[in-house]
Design a protein around this motif. Structure first.
Motif, PDB file in Angstrom:
ATOM      1  N   ALA A   3      -5.537   4.841   6.510  1.00 49.58           N
ATOM      2  CA  ALA A   3      -4.639   4.199   5.545  1.00 49.58           C
ATOM      3  C   ALA A   3      -3.718   3.244   6.292  1.00 49.58           C
ATOM      4  N   PRO A   4      -3.299   2.162   5.648  1.00 51.67           N
ATOM      5  CA  PRO A   4      -2.385   1.228   6.319  1.00 51.67           C
ATOM      6  C   PRO A   4      -1.035   1.880   6.610  1.00 51.67           C
ATOM      7  N   THR A   5      -0.485   1.571   7.773  1.00 53.11           N
ATOM      8  CA  THR A   5       0.850   2.040   8.122  1.00 53.11           C
ATOM      9  C   THR A   5       1.860   1.266   7.287  1.00 53.11           C
ATOM     10  N   THR A   6       2.810   1.977   6.730  1.00 54.49           N
ATOM     11  CA  THR A   6       3.891   1.314   6.002  1.00 54.49           C
ATOM     12  C   THR A   6       5.205   1.855   6.535  1.00 54.49           C
ATOM     13  N   THR A   7       6.159   0.995   6.670  1.00 50.07           N
ATOM     14  CA  THR A   7       7.488   1.414   7.101  1.00 50.07           C
ATOM     15  C   THR A   7       8.424   1.296   5.919  1.00 50.07           C
ATOM     16  N   VAL A   8       9.097   2.388   5.604  1.00 43.60           N
ATOM     17  CA  VAL A   8      10.069   2.384   4.518  1.00 43.60           C
ATOM     18  C   VAL A   8      11.461   2.492   5.128  1.00 43.60           C
ATOM     19  N   TYR A   9      12.460   2.084   4.390  1.00 44.63           N
ATOM     20  CA  TYR A   9      13.821   2.100   4.910  1.00 44.63           C
ATOM     21  C   TYR A   9      14.232   3.489   5.384  1.00 44.63           C
TER      22      TYR A   9
END
Length: 163
Positions: free
Chosen positions: A88-94
């Protein structure tokens, strides 16, 4: 437990899913396509709230002849929805950025002989940290597209100087 200034080496391993689904740039490398988790490295410091500095990072894979560049996302505590499933794509959240200690880019992996797998490392980083507990969690991201084999094992090792 180590005294102040002592060097500790800790690590964690995961075996990826029994498939050979190709990774694209920015994908997570994890142990499950439906319930991925971080590499949890325990007892990085001897007491809750301990501090130190990371001085070396090594990533090993049981698969030979792969050369992806990798990124480590190192967290004190890892927020929900930060860890993604394998491929799955890496996502950065706040919320994740608040507890992320460091992001470490590693050079492309290299292989030794036919039995040694592949490895990459960086050292002399000197990244100071202060933990809320004793452990860290690491999300492994690929910066290069590559095709794994079914069920290979990944190991992340960190060397720290504990204060």
């Amino acid at each position: 437990w180590p005294v102040r200034g002592a060097v500790t080496i800790k690590g964690a391993a995961k075996t990826r899913p029994a498939d050979a689904a190709a990774y694209t740039i920015g994908d997570v490398i994890s142990e499950s396509t439906s319930a991925g988790t971080a590499f949890d490295i325990t007892n990085v410091v001897p007491v809750s709230g301990g501090a130190g500095k990371f001085i070396r990072f090594i990533v090993r894979c049981s698969l030979i002849n792969i050369n992806p560049a990798l990124r480590l996302h190192i967290f004190d505590t890892i927020p929900a929805n930060t860890v993604k499933n394998d491929n799955a794509p890496t996502t950065t959240v706040y919320a994740a950025s608040i507890t992320e200690i460091a992001t470490i880019d590693l050079p492309p992996m290299v292989s030794g002989d036919t039995n040694s797998g592949s490895v990459t490392q960086v050292q002399d980083k000197n990244i100071a940290f202060l933990l809320s507990g004793t452990d860290v969690s690491i999300v492994l991201e690929t910066l290069t597209a590559f095709t794994p084999s079914s069920g290979n094992t990944w190991y992340i090792e960190i060397t720290s100087e504990v204060y």
